[in-house]
Design an enzyme around this catalytic site. Structure first.
Site, PDB file in Angstrom:
ATOM      1  N   GLU A 119       3.436  -8.595  -4.509  1.00 31.33           N
ATOM      2  CA  GLU A 119       4.896  -8.620  -4.921  1.00 31.33           C
ATOM      3  C   GLU A 119       5.704  -8.405  -3.498  1.00 31.33           C
ATOM      4  OE1 GLU A 119       5.947  -5.284  -7.410  1.00 31.33           O
ATOM      5  OE2 GLU A 119       4.481  -5.943  -8.945  1.00 31.33           O
ATOM      6  N   CYS A 138      11.103  -6.744   1.790  1.00 26.76           N
ATOM      7  CA  CYS A 138      10.113  -5.778   1.817  1.00 26.76           C
ATOM      8  C   CYS A 138       8.789  -6.511   1.643  1.00 26.76           C
ATOM      9  CB  CYS A 138      10.544  -4.886   0.415  1.00 26.76           C
ATOM     10  SG  CYS A 138       9.091  -3.724   0.294  1.00 26.76           S
ATOM     11  N   CYS A 145      -4.162  -0.703  -3.328  1.00 26.29           N
ATOM     12  CA  CYS A 145      -4.126   0.226  -2.086  1.00 26.29           C
ATOM     13  C   CYS A 145      -5.282   1.249  -2.334  1.00 26.29           C
ATOM     14  CB  CYS A 145      -2.756   0.935  -2.079  1.00 26.29           C
ATOM     15  SG  CYS A 145      -2.671   2.172  -0.893  1.00 26.29           S
ATOM     16  N   CYS A 149      -2.324   7.380  -4.617  1.00 32.39           N
ATOM     17  CA  CYS A 149      -0.974   8.483  -5.055  1.00 32.39           C
ATOM     18  C   CYS A 149      -0.763   8.171  -6.688  1.00 32.39           C
ATOM     19  CB  CYS A 149       0.183   8.061  -4.236  1.00 32.39           C
ATOM     20  SG  CYS A 149       0.018   7.980  -2.554  1.00 32.39           S
ATOM     21  N   CYS A 152       2.366   5.958  -8.127  1.00 32.97           N
ATOM     22  CA  CYS A 152       2.472   4.729  -7.710  1.00 32.97           C
ATOM     23  C   CYS A 152       1.632   3.848  -8.304  1.00 32.97           C
ATOM     24  CB  CYS A 152       2.089   4.765  -6.170  1.00 32.97           C
ATOM     25  SG  CYS A 152       2.144   2.800  -5.323  1.00 32.97           S
ATOM     26  N   GLY A 204       0.334  -1.620  -0.819  1.00 31.57           N
ATOM     27  CA  GLY A 204      -0.567  -1.325   0.075  1.00 31.57           C
ATOM     28  C   GLY A 204      -0.275  -0.471   1.224  1.00 31.57           C
ATOM     29  N   GLU A 205      -1.298  -0.032   1.956  1.00 27.82           N
ATOM     30  CA  GLU A 205      -0.870   0.814   3.305  1.00 27.82           C
ATOM     31  C   GLU A 205      -0.880   0.396   4.500  1.00 27.82           C
ATOM     32  OE1 GLU A 205       0.085   3.900   3.928  1.00 27.82           O
ATOM     33  OE2 GLU A 205      -0.368   3.620   5.893  1.00 27.82           O
ATOM     34  N   SER A 236       6.145   1.995   6.579  1.00 33.51           N
ATOM     35  CA  SER A 236       6.073   3.150   5.943  1.00 33.51           C
ATOM     36  C   SER A 236       4.718   3.591   5.722  1.00 33.51           C
ATOM     37  CB  SER A 236       6.782   2.836   4.536  1.00 33.51           C
ATOM     38  OG  SER A 236       6.862   4.063   3.534  1.00 33.51           O
ATOM     39  N   SER A 259       5.819   9.080   4.029  1.00 38.22           N
ATOM     40  CA  SER A 259       5.837   9.341   2.386  1.00 38.22           C
ATOM     41  C   SER A 259       5.238  10.723   2.521  1.00 38.22           C
ATOM     42  CB  SER A 259       4.850   8.528   1.669  1.00 38.22           C
ATOM     43  OG  SER A 259       5.336   7.054   1.631  1.00 38.22           O
ATOM     44  N   LEU A 260       6.377  11.704   2.459  1.00 39.59           N
ATOM     45  CA  LEU A 260       5.791  13.134   2.475  1.00 39.59           C
ATOM     46  C   LEU A 260       5.750  13.799   0.922  1.00 39.59           C
ATOM     47  CD1 LEU A 260       5.466  15.567   4.586  1.00 39.59           C
ATOM     48  CD2 LEU A 260       7.896  16.080   4.334  1.00 39.59           C
ATOM     49  N   HIS A 261       6.696  13.688   0.400  1.00 39.73           N
ATOM     50  CA  HIS A 261       6.716  13.870  -1.293  1.00 39.73           C
ATOM     51  C   HIS A 261       6.302  15.115  -1.869  1.00 39.73           C
ATOM     52  CE1 HIS A 261       7.445   9.622  -1.027  1.00 39.73           C
ATOM     53  NE2 HIS A 261       6.037   9.231  -1.225  1.00 39.73           N
ATOM     54  N   ASN A 337      10.653   6.025 -10.000  1.00 39.17           N
ATOM     55  CA  ASN A 337      10.717   5.146 -10.720  1.00 39.17           C
ATOM     56  C   ASN A 337       9.606   5.383 -12.052  1.00 39.17           C
ATOM     57  OD1 ASN A 337      11.051   1.947 -11.106  1.00 39.17           O
ATOM     58  ND2 ASN A 337      11.998   2.751  -9.103  1.00 39.17           N
ATOM     59  N   CYS A 379       7.048  -1.245  -6.228  1.00 43.48           N
ATOM     60  CA  CYS A 379       6.239  -2.232  -5.961  1.00 43.48           C
ATOM     61  C   CYS A 379       4.884  -2.076  -6.621  1.00 43.48           C
ATOM     62  CB  CYS A 379       5.944  -2.466  -4.577  1.00 43.48           C
ATOM     63  SG  CYS A 379       6.806  -4.050  -4.108  1.00 43.48           S
TER      64      CYS A 379
HETATM   65  N1  SAH Z   1       1.734   3.025   1.350  1.00 42.41           N
HETATM   66  C1  SAH Z   1       2.937   3.057   2.393  1.00 42.41           C
HETATM   67  C2  SAH Z   1       4.034   2.007   1.900  1.00 42.41           C
HETATM   68  C3  SAH Z   1       3.999   1.440   0.352  1.00 42.41           C
HETATM   69  S1  SAH Z   1       4.804   2.278  -0.573  1.00 42.41           S
HETATM   70  C4  SAH Z   1       3.355   4.344   1.833  1.00 42.41           C
HETATM   71  O1  SAH Z   1       3.015   5.204   0.798  1.00 42.41           O
HETATM   72  O2  SAH Z   1       4.303   4.916   2.494  1.00 42.41           O
HETATM   73  C5  SAH Z   1       6.431   2.554  -0.342  1.00 42.41           C
HETATM   74  C6  SAH Z   1       6.990   3.778  -0.773  1.00 42.41           C
HETATM   75  O3  SAH Z   1       7.343   3.684  -2.113  1.00 42.41           O
HETATM   76  C7  SAH Z   1       6.411   5.064  -0.638  1.00 42.41           C
HETATM   77  O4  SAH Z   1       7.271   5.878  -0.009  1.00 42.41           O
HETATM   78  C8  SAH Z   1       6.054   5.295  -1.788  1.00 42.41           C
HETATM   79  O5  SAH Z   1       5.533   6.658  -1.761  1.00 42.41           O
HETATM   80  C9  SAH Z   1       7.034   4.930  -2.809  1.00 42.41           C
HETATM   81  N2  SAH Z   1       6.783   4.834  -4.109  1.00 42.41           N
HETATM   82  C10 SAH Z   1       5.620   4.637  -4.664  1.00 42.41           C
HETATM   83  N3  SAH Z   1       5.432   4.640  -6.062  1.00 42.41           N
HETATM   84  C11 SAH Z   1       6.897   4.805  -6.335  1.00 42.41           C
HETATM   85  C12 SAH Z   1       7.667   5.000  -7.664  1.00 42.41           C
HETATM   86  N4  SAH Z   1       7.105   5.091  -8.761  1.00 42.41           N
HETATM   87  N5  SAH Z   1       9.012   5.558  -7.403  1.00 42.41           N
HETATM   88  C13 SAH Z   1       9.445   5.527  -6.197  1.00 42.41           C
HETATM   89  N6  SAH Z   1       8.750   5.280  -5.142  1.00 42.41           N
HETATM   90  C14 SAH Z   1       7.457   5.194  -5.272  1.00 42.41           C
HETATM   91 FE1  SF4 Z   2      -0.834   3.350  -1.447  1.00 37.31          FE
HETATM   92 FE2  SF4 Z   2       1.706   3.883  -0.570  1.00 37.31          FE
HETATM   93 FE3  SF4 Z   2       1.145   3.566  -3.279  1.00 37.31          FE
HETATM   94 FE4  SF4 Z   2       0.403   5.789  -2.006  1.00 37.31          FE
HETATM   95  S1  SF4 Z   2       2.551   5.327  -2.176  1.00 37.31           S
HETATM   96  S2  SF4 Z   2      -1.052   4.502  -3.412  1.00 37.31           S
HETATM   97  S3  SF4 Z   2      -0.366   4.849   0.083  1.00 37.31           S
HETATM   98  S4  SF4 Z   2       0.929   2.107  -1.613  1.00 37.31           S
END
Ligand code: SAH
Ligand code: SF4
Length: 414
Positions: A119, A138, A145, A149, A152, A204-205, A236, A259-261, A337, A379
């Site tokens: 995407e 983006c 990936c 997480c 995601c 992806g990362e 990111s 991505s701290l979370h 999301n 994504c």
């Molecule tokens: N892998 C990298 C970059 C891709 S994800 C990373 O994790 O940073 C880009 C951002 O989208 C990250 O901050 C990720 O945590 C966030 N993200 C992933 N799934 C999500 C969701 N369902 N709702 C909101 N943000 C999300």
């Molecule tokens: Fe991969 Fe980023 Fe999604 Fe975590 S948030 S699974 S590192 S794409």
């Protein structure tokens, strides 16, 4: 995802899924989008061409935005013919497209040469107090990936393969061509006909695919190419410490988003398995080194998951963790999301309270705007839906296939 009506793609019937393996597709032709200006020069000089041809070829690819060698009229006919045999300009096929009603967010499901799907999103922002209008792409850096997480959609797919630098650049070029053909008339009267910003926040990362990501950054940044300023690019990461430290030494002033979370390792481990390998303290130390070396700020992304990490005590803990590092950057709060994993975003009131506690603790923060960023953050969702429909389709026959694929494409926009 936007709640607006999607515009269904012209490509309603989908091909069978690509073979699953971890290798990048092999072809004899050189993908010119994966070459820096110096490499383009070397490639041409190996073929007996003078140095200035590299500038002409890059001009045709990135300024005239041509992908057809025959149409590159600045190059001699013999070279054009040779290019057609020995080179290619990667162009993924659009399999689905979701466009928000205000046409400010466009999400594409792209099929790569080996049938895999990724995407890419374009987000258009009007001018604001922070600056001029922006066209932000983006990009994805991998198919799937490896980091899993739990919130995601991409993480739930598992890892398939890295994207090549050319496949990353091709995503940006695709939208560069769209904007050239259909410039955006921003509400302030400004016309935007080119990509101004990049975020590496798609599937992806990026730092797991370090070499290709870095090469793509350099290609997209080069003056002979799209010339997007490093300060207009954001990478990111889930927090891969060695990658952050390496990026700091690259002499490329890109912005970093982490991505701290979660405010502590125990809670972070519940949603982000990577925490076992790289605890928060190590990630923050790497961020300090990044800022010291590059002078850029870091954004800490915090996906708000109702009932998981959104309580006032989490906000207090986060404030205590980040206040001593307030000079590093700010916190971006992202209401989660909806995904298959059944997480919910907190109420507006819970988000306000969280923000107030952070602010009172000396940590500047913002809430990511619903619309465009929302679609980018999620994504992986469009691909998941289309792939699921395609899987079903193979077992229920062709007519049903087209119907389900269409439904999936529509659902991708809801
Ligand atoms: N892998 C990298 C970059 C891709 S994800 C990373 O994790 O940073 C880009 C951002 O989208 C990250 O901050 C990720 O945590 C966030 N993200 C992933 N799934 C999500 C969701 N369902 N709702 C909101 N943000 C999300
Ligand atoms: Fe991969 Fe980023 Fe999604 Fe975590 S948030 S699974 S590192 S794409």
């Amino acid at each position: 995802m936007p709640t607006d009506l999607p515009i269904p793609s012209a490509n309603a019937s989908l091909p069978p899924a690509g073979e699953i393996g971890s290798e990048t597709p092999v072809t004899d032709q050189t993908d010119l989008l994966g070459l820096t200006a110096a490499e383009l020069g070397a490639w041409l000089s190996e073929r007996g061409q003078p140095a200035y041809r590299a500038r002409q070829l890059a001009g045709a690819i990135y300024h005239t935005l041509t992908s057809d060698f025959a149409a590159m009229s600045t190059l001699p006919a013999a070279l054009r013919e040779r290019l057609a045999h020995e080179a290619r300009i990667t162009g993924p096929t659009v399999r689905a497209e979701v466009i928000s009603k205000d046409v400010r967010t466009r999400k594409l499901l792209l099929e790569l040469s080996d049938g895999r799907l990724i995407e890419t999103v374009l987000m258009l922002y009007p001018a604001s107090a922070e600056g001029r209008a922006r066209a932000t792409v983006c990009v994805s850096t991998q198919v799937g990936c490896a980091y899993g997480c739990t919130f995601c959609a991409t993480g739930q797919m598992g890892f398939e393969r890295h994207l090549t630098a050319g496949e990353i650049v091709a995503q940006v070029l695709r939208f560069a061509r769209d904007l050239r053909a259909h410039p955006w008339q921003a509400p302030d009267g400004q016309t935007l006909d080119h990509v101004t910003n990049l975020v590496f926040m798609g599937m992806g990362e990026p730092l797991h695919n370090y070499d290709n990501t870095l090469k793509a950054l350099r290609i997209l940044n080069m003056p002979e190419g799209l010339h997007i300023g490093a300060r207009h690019m954001t990478v990111s990461t889930v927090g891969l410490v060695p990658g952050i430290r390496r990026l700091a030494e690259e002499d490329l002033q890109v912005n970093l988003a982490i991505s701290l979370h979660a405010p502590n390792d125990e809670l972070r481990l519940r949603t982000m398995p990577v925490t076992r390998k790289y605890p928060i303290a190590d990630v923050l130390a790497a961020c300090q080194a990044y800022v010291a070396r590059t002078n850029r700020q870091v954004t800490f992304e915090y996906v708000l998951l109702a009932g998981v990490n959104d309580a006032p005590e989490h906000a207090r803990e986060l404030a205590a963790l980040l206040a001593p590092l307030a000079h590093l950057g700010h916190v971006n709060l992202i209401p989660v999301n909806a995904t298959a994993a059944n997480y919910r975003p907190p109420s507006g009131e819970a988000i306000r309270l969280f923000r107030d506690i952070l602010r009172a603790g000396g940590v500047s923060n913002s809430v990511r705007a619903e619309r465009g960023d929302d679609i980018a953050a999620a994504c992986g969702q469009l691909r998941t839906r289309v792939t699921q429909a395609r899987g079903n389709a193979q077992s229920v026959g062709k007519k049903q296939a087209a119907h389900e694929a269409q439904q999936a494409q529509k659902a991708g926009g809801e």
